[in-house]
Structure formats: C-alpha cells, structure tokens
Scaffold this motif. Structure first.
Motif, PDB file in Angstrom:
ATOM      1  N   ASN A   1       0.830  -1.208   0.000  1.00  0.00           N
ATOM      2  CA  ASN A   1       0.000   0.000   0.000  1.00  0.00           C
ATOM      3  C   ASN A   1       0.861   1.252   0.000  1.00  0.00           C
ATOM      4  O   ASN A   1       0.535   2.231  -0.670  1.00  0.00           O
ATOM      5  N   ARG A   2       1.968   1.221   0.756  1.00  0.00           N
ATOM      6  CA  ARG A   2       2.878   2.361   0.768  1.00  0.00           C
ATOM      7  C   ARG A   2       3.486   2.572  -0.614  1.00  0.00           C
ATOM      8  O   ARG A   2       3.583   3.697  -1.098  1.00  0.00           O
ATOM      9  N   MET A   3       3.852   1.479  -1.284  1.00  0.00           N
ATOM     10  CA  MET A   3       4.417   1.587  -2.630  1.00  0.00           C
ATOM     11  C   MET A   3       3.371   2.114  -3.617  1.00  0.00           C
ATOM     12  O   MET A   3       3.692   2.926  -4.482  1.00  0.00           O
ATOM     13  N   ARG A   4       2.133   1.642  -3.484  1.00  0.00           N
ATOM     14  CA  ARG A   4       1.071   2.134  -4.369  1.00  0.00           C
ATOM     15  C   ARG A   4       0.826   3.620  -4.147  1.00  0.00           C
ATOM     16  O   ARG A   4       0.615   4.371  -5.104  1.00  0.00           O
ATOM     17  N   GLU A   5       0.844   4.031  -2.884  1.00  0.00           N
ATOM     18  CA  GLU A   5       0.654   5.446  -2.583  1.00  0.00           C
ATOM     19  C   GLU A   5       1.793   6.274  -3.167  1.00  0.00           C
ATOM     20  O   GLU A   5       1.567   7.340  -3.738  1.00  0.00           O
ATOM     21  N   PHE A   6       3.019   5.756  -3.039  1.00  0.00           N
ATOM     22  CA  PHE A   6       4.163   6.448  -3.625  1.00  0.00           C
ATOM     23  C   PHE A   6       3.987   6.566  -5.133  1.00  0.00           C
ATOM     24  O   PHE A   6       4.202   7.618  -5.719  1.00  0.00           O
ATOM     25  N   GLN A   7       3.582   5.461  -5.751  1.00  0.00           N
ATOM     26  CA  GLN A   7       3.426   5.450  -7.203  1.00  0.00           C
ATOM     27  C   GLN A   7       2.300   6.386  -7.639  1.00  0.00           C
ATOM     28  O   GLN A   7       2.381   7.016  -8.682  1.00  0.00           O
ATOM     29  N   ALA A   8       1.253   6.490  -6.839  1.00  0.00           N
ATOM     30  CA  ALA A   8       0.110   7.318  -7.211  1.00  0.00           C
ATOM     31  C   ALA A   8       0.313   8.789  -6.876  1.00  0.00           C
ATOM     32  O   ALA A   8      -0.162   9.658  -7.603  1.00  0.00           O
ATOM     33  N   VAL A   9       1.038   9.093  -5.792  1.00  0.00           N
ATOM     34  CA  VAL A   9       1.127  10.469  -5.320  1.00  0.00           C
ATOM     35  C   VAL A   9       2.525  11.061  -5.520  1.00  0.00           C
ATOM     36  O   VAL A   9       2.694  12.083  -6.188  1.00  0.00           O
ATOM     37  N   GLU A  10       3.517  10.423  -4.938  1.00  0.00           N
ATOM     38  CA  GLU A  10       4.858  11.001  -4.926  1.00  0.00           C
ATOM     39  C   GLU A  10       5.566  10.902  -6.280  1.00  0.00           C
ATOM     40  O   GLU A  10       6.269  11.822  -6.678  1.00  0.00           O
ATOM     41  N   PHE A  11       5.388   9.797  -6.975  1.00  0.00           N
ATOM     42  CA  PHE A  11       6.094   9.603  -8.246  1.00  0.00           C
ATOM     43  C   PHE A  11       5.707  10.658  -9.281  1.00  0.00           C
ATOM     44  O   PHE A  11       6.592  11.227  -9.930  1.00  0.00           O
ATOM     45  N   PRO A  12       4.404  10.973  -9.456  1.00  0.00           N
ATOM     46  CA  PRO A  12       4.070  12.044 -10.404  1.00  0.00           C
ATOM     47  C   PRO A  12       4.658  13.399  -9.996  1.00  0.00           C
ATOM     48  O   PRO A  12       5.056  14.184 -10.865  1.00  0.00           O
ATOM     49  N   LYS A  13       4.736  13.651  -8.676  1.00  0.00           N
ATOM     50  CA  LYS A  13       5.353  14.895  -8.230  1.00  0.00           C
ATOM     51  C   LYS A  13       6.824  14.941  -8.625  1.00  0.00           C
ATOM     52  O   LYS A  13       7.313  15.957  -9.112  1.00  0.00           O
ATOM     53  N   MET A  14       7.521  13.831  -8.382  1.00  0.00           N
ATOM     54  CA  MET A  14       8.943  13.769  -8.744  1.00  0.00           C
ATOM     55  C   MET A  14       9.115  13.939 -10.254  1.00  0.00           C
ATOM     56  O   MET A  14      10.029  14.642 -10.711  1.00  0.00           O
ATOM     57  N   LEU A  15       8.256  13.284 -11.007  1.00  0.00           N
ATOM     58  CA  LEU A  15       8.329  13.382 -12.462  1.00  0.00           C
ATOM     59  C   LEU A  15       8.102  14.815 -12.924  1.00  0.00           C
ATOM     60  O   LEU A  15       8.842  15.326 -13.773  1.00  0.00           O
ATOM     61  N   ALA A  16       7.116  15.482 -12.341  1.00  0.00           N
ATOM     62  CA  ALA A  16       6.843  16.874 -12.704  1.00  0.00           C
ATOM     63  C   ALA A  16       8.008  17.779 -12.327  1.00  0.00           C
ATOM     64  O   ALA A  16       8.381  18.680 -13.098  1.00  0.00           O
ATOM     65  N   GLN A  17       8.613  17.547 -11.169  1.00  0.00           N
ATOM     66  CA  GLN A  17       9.762  18.349 -10.759  1.00  0.00           C
ATOM     67  C   GLN A  17      10.934  18.159 -11.720  1.00  0.00           C
ATOM     68  O   GLN A  17      11.606  19.122 -12.103  1.00  0.00           O
ATOM     69  N   ARG A  18      11.175  16.928 -12.101  1.00  0.00           N
ATOM     70  CA  ARG A  18      12.304  16.677 -13.011  1.00  0.00           C
ATOM     71  C   ARG A  18      12.048  17.264 -14.393  1.00  0.00           C
ATOM     72  O   ARG A  18      12.957  17.775 -15.032  1.00  0.00           O
ATOM     73  N   LYS A  19      10.806  17.182 -14.841  1.00  0.00           N
ATOM     74  CA  LYS A  19      10.484  17.794 -16.132  1.00  0.00           C
ATOM     75  C   LYS A  19      10.655  19.304 -16.064  1.00  0.00           C
ATOM     76  O   LYS A  19      11.184  19.917 -16.999  1.00  0.00           O
ATOM     77  N   ALA A  20      10.215  19.903 -14.957  1.00  0.00           N
ATOM     78  CA  ALA A  20      10.369  21.350 -14.792  1.00  0.00           C
ATOM     79  C   ALA A  20      11.847  21.723 -14.746  1.00  0.00           C
ATOM     80  O   ALA A  20      12.270  22.720 -15.352  1.00  0.00           O
ATOM     81  N   THR A  21      12.643  20.927 -14.059  1.00  0.00           N
ATOM     82  CA  THR A  21      14.090  21.170 -14.005  1.00  0.00           C
ATOM     83  C   THR A  21      14.704  21.056 -15.393  1.00  0.00           C
ATOM     84  O   THR A  21      15.543  21.882 -15.775  1.00  0.00           O
ATOM     85  N   GLN A  22      14.267  20.052 -16.145  1.00  0.00           N
ATOM     86  CA  GLN A  22      14.777  19.870 -17.500  1.00  0.00           C
ATOM     87  C   GLN A  22      14.415  21.067 -18.384  1.00  0.00           C
ATOM     88  O   GLN A  22      15.248  21.558 -19.145  1.00  0.00           O
ATOM     89  N   VAL A  23      13.185  21.548 -18.277  1.00  0.00           N
ATOM     90  CA  VAL A  23      12.763  22.703 -19.062  1.00  0.00           C
ATOM     91  C   VAL A  23      13.579  23.936 -18.662  1.00  0.00           C
ATOM     92  O   VAL A  23      14.033  24.700 -19.518  1.00  0.00           O
ATOM     93  N   GLU A  24      13.765  24.119 -17.358  1.00  0.00           N
ATOM     94  CA  GLU A  24      14.527  25.277 -16.875  1.00  0.00           C
ATOM     95  C   GLU A  24      15.984  25.212 -17.354  1.00  0.00           C
ATOM     96  O   GLU A  24      16.546  26.226 -17.789  1.00  0.00           O
ATOM     97  N   LEU A  25      16.583  24.029 -17.285  1.00  0.00           N
ATOM     98  CA  LEU A  25      17.965  23.894 -17.768  1.00  0.00           C
ATOM     99  C   LEU A  25      18.051  24.146 -19.271  1.00  0.00           C
ATOM    100  O   LEU A  25      19.007  24.763 -19.756  1.00  0.00           O
ATOM    101  N   GLY A  26      17.059  23.678 -20.002  1.00  0.00           N
ATOM    102  CA  GLY A  26      17.026  23.948 -21.442  1.00  0.00           C
ATOM    103  C   GLY A  26      16.903  25.431 -21.730  1.00  0.00           C
ATOM    104  O   GLY A  26      17.572  25.962 -22.629  1.00  0.00           O
TER     105      GLY A  26
END
Length: 142
Positions: free
Chosen positions: A39-64
């Motif tokens: 359940n903790r892994m599912r919660e991470f996958q549902a909540v935290e993982f998209p946040k991390m993905l969005a942060q990394r995409k934003a960082t990538q856009v900013e670096l570009g």
C-alpha cells in the motif's frame, strides 16, 4: 485442523491446535506487514512519483531555457565569421549530458523496478497462502 487420534489424546491435540493458531497469527502478521508495504508503494506510485516526475520535467525545461539563453548571449558576442568557440562547444556538451541524465528512460527504469518488487511481493503472498492451505497427513490417513 487436526483429527483426534486415540494414541495422541486430547491434550496433545489441544497443544497442536494452539501451535497451529500461533503460527497462523504469525503468518497473518507478516502478510499484514507486506500489505502495508504494498500500500505504501502504491501510494508512492500514485502520489509522490508524479510529483517527482513533474519536478524533473520542470528542471529539464529550466535547464534547457538557461542553456538557450547562454547560447544566445554567446552568439551575440561571437564574430559572424568565426567558428564556434570552445566555451560554446563545452556548454553544448554539458547541455547534452544534462538532457541525457534527466531523460525519461531513467524514470521508466525506476517505475519498472517498483513494478518488479510488487510482483515479487505478490508471488511471496501466494506461496505463503499455498503453504498455509496444505492439509494434515494425519487427517487423510484416518
């Protein structure tokens, strides 16, 4: 559960039933801990993982954006007939390395690894359930 055998007696049977209940309680505790982990892994996958993905995409856009800004400034400073300077080449190489390090393949590998862990936990749960459902040989012989 066990069958009563005249040789063994009721006290021995009660002891065996208590041992079986204790073992069942222990196995249920382990299964609950696995369930909490899943359940903790599912919660991470549902909540935290998209946040991390969005942060990394934003960082990538900013670096570009920063890279393009630096390249634009250097281009303005450069003489029109001159070849690309060493600094521009170094910055270009660094930008390529950053893009590769932030690529989505790394995130996909992490997601795939999480899915493999969840599959392993499911297999362990199934094995434990199969072990728990094995009938007693003493009952089959009687």
């Amino acid at each position: 559960k066990y069958c009563v055998l005249p040789i063994v007696g009721f006290h021995q049977l009660m002891r065996r039933v208590k041992m079986q209940d204790d073992k069942l309680h222990e196995q249920n505790t382990v299964l609950q801990s696995f369930e909490q982990e899943v359940n903790r892994m599912r919660e991470f996958q549902a909540v935290e993982f998209p946040k991390m993905l969005a942060q990394r995409k934003a960082t990538q856009v900013e670096l570009g954006r920063r890279t393009l800004e630096v390249l634009r400034r250097l281009e303005m400073q450069r003489q029109p007939a001159a070849a690309p300077s060493r600094e521009v080449q170094l910055l270009s190489d660094m930008a390529d390395q950053l893009r590769q390090s932030l690529s989505s393949t790394h995130l996909q590998r992490r997601l795939q690894h999480l899915e493999e862990l969840m599959a392993q936990l499911r297999m362990q749960d199934r094995r434990r359930l199969k072990q728990r459902s094995v009938p007693s040989l003493a009952c089959d012989m009687a």
